[in-house]
Design a protein around this motif. Structure first.
Motif, PDB file in Angstrom:
ATOM      1  N   ASP A  34      28.654  44.953  38.762  1.00  0.00           N
ATOM      2  CA  ASP A  34      29.784  44.850  39.685  1.00  0.00           C
ATOM      3  C   ASP A  34      30.261  43.411  39.821  1.00  0.00           C
ATOM      4  OD1 ASP A  34      27.710  45.181  42.708  1.00  0.00           O
ATOM      5  OD2 ASP A  34      27.779  43.676  41.129  1.00  0.00           O
ATOM      6  N   LEU A  58      34.186  42.750  40.567  1.00  0.00           N
ATOM      7  CA  LEU A  58      34.845  43.394  41.693  1.00  0.00           C
ATOM      8  C   LEU A  58      35.985  42.528  42.218  1.00  0.00           C
ATOM      9  CD1 LEU A  58      31.894  44.890  43.791  1.00  0.00           C
ATOM     10  CD2 LEU A  58      33.565  46.131  42.426  1.00  0.00           C
ATOM     11  N   LYS A  59      37.099  43.181  42.500  1.00  0.00           N
ATOM     12  CA  LYS A  59      38.252  42.481  43.054  1.00  0.00           C
ATOM     13  C   LYS A  59      38.194  42.531  44.574  1.00  0.00           C
ATOM     14  CE  LYS A  59      40.980  43.898  39.037  1.00  0.00           C
ATOM     15  NZ  LYS A  59      42.169  44.653  38.563  1.00  0.00           N
ATOM     16  N   GLY A 103      43.030  53.253  41.858  1.00  0.00           N
ATOM     17  CA  GLY A 103      41.692  52.904  41.380  1.00  0.00           C
ATOM     18  C   GLY A 103      40.665  53.968  41.693  1.00  0.00           C
ATOM     19  N   GLU A 110      35.372  51.218  42.796  1.00  0.00           N
ATOM     20  CA  GLU A 110      36.031  49.941  43.044  1.00  0.00           C
ATOM     21  C   GLU A 110      36.008  49.575  44.522  1.00  0.00           C
ATOM     22  OE1 GLU A 110      39.906  49.631  41.246  1.00  0.00           O
ATOM     23  OE2 GLU A 110      39.325  50.940  39.590  1.00  0.00           O
TER      24      GLU A 110
END
Length: 331
Positions: A129, A132-133, A166, A170
């Protein structure tokens, strides 16, 4: 290029491992016609040793056919992989062509296949991960881009629903940090997804903040997500519902509505898919390689990519088997 898959046959408590470079997208169609044809199809592929296991990045499809206990574990395809109502109907039909067998979808992908035959799933997992945004429960710019629906209960008297772009991972891999960053202005007290898009969502999750309860469902294959969430959400009760989207309907008590399922339309789509004849992917591959060579580029093709082994059933036989399955479904 390729749609890679691992295929396994279990006999006498041991397994044979096969590799196909091309069948992941067509696998639900390739294996639909019954165990006899499925065994023949798998044995046409490339037999490999344990070094031939794919990981969760490269494995786009796969199956375990257990002859000992009559169980089939499968994942792959295109529409079937991402459309839960379509897949549910496909499995119902498949129960007719695989009479006496247990059919199970491998929601964890290649990791589920490895675990089933006792191969360490850690060897096929590469999930991380690190990319990740930032987290935000704002809707996507276009309604048709909605892929996930989130529902959040803030108190006994307050719940909001958030249409999102998404996949579920996410959002959920952020852990409880996500809860702290929820902007209620983006939420809806009631939501009918048919007003947003035609296609069924790819997943959803429900958060009950007072009870510290998280449940989620998903259409696509997601390897090892439940274990990751257990470490990300300490103190929370986490429940993976796999493809059971009705669980979210129960948790939202009628405030969330999904698109209506038209079974006849889905049957027509499945019929077209199952009776479709697969084209030989080597033709496109060799054509592309020749064009690149004409441009002066050096081209090297993997020997695996040059192997396409398929012994298609006649159209008449497929129509006969499908008609039998459809008759059994309606009876």
């Amino acid at each position: 290029m390729g749609q890679r898959a691992n295929l396994l046959i279990v006999r006498n408590r041991s397994y044979e491992l096969y590799y196909s470079h091309w069948c992941a997208n067509t696998l639900p169609r390739d294996l639909f016609w019954g165990p006899e044809y499925a065994v023949e199809f798998i044995e046409l592929q490339t037999r490999v040793d344990e070094s031939g296991w794919l990981n969760d990045i490269w494995a786009e499809g796969g199956a375990v056919l257990d002859l000992d206990i009559k169980k089939l574990l499968i994942f792959g395809g295109e529409n079937i992989r991402f459309d839960i109502p379509l897949r549910n109907l496909y499995i119902q039909l498949m129960q007719k062509t695989w009479a006496g067998w247990e059919i199970e979808w491998a929601y964890g992908g290649i990791a589920d296949l490895a675990s089933y035959v006792g191969y360490p799933k850690e060897k096929v997992l590469t999930v991380g991960d690190s990319d990740l945004k930032g987290i935000c429960l704002a809707p996507p710019e276009e309604k048709d881009w909605v892929e996930t629906v989130a529902s959040v209960r803030f108190s006994a008297n307050e719940m909001l629903i958030f249409p999102l772009g998404g996949g579920v991972e996410e959002y959920l891999l952020h852990g409880p940090e996500m809860v702290d960053k929820i902007d209620k202005a983006y939420g809806y007290q009631k939501l009918n997804l048919s007003e947003w898009k035609k296609d069924f969502p790819l997943g959803g999750f429900h958060l009950d903040i007072p009870q510290k309860r998280l449940e989620f469902w998903h259409a696509d294959v997601i390897s090892d997500l439940f274990r990751q969430l257990q470490s990300k959400w300490p103190g929370w009760n986490i429940n993976e519902k796999f493809s059971d989207y009705n669980a979210q309907l129960q948790s939202t008590q009628g405030l969330l509505e999904f698109q209506a399922v038209n079974e006849q339309q889905l049957l027509e789509e499945l019929t077209v898919h199952l009776l479709n004849e697969s084209s030989n992917p080597l033709n496109a591959l060799l054509y592309l390689a020749e064009k690149l060579r004409e441009e002066g580029k050096e081209v090297e093709i993997s020997p695996h990519a040059l192997s396409f082994n398929n012994k298609p059933l006649t159209k008449e036989l497929k129509e006969e088997i499908l008609a039998f399955a459809l008759k059994g479904l309606s009876s």
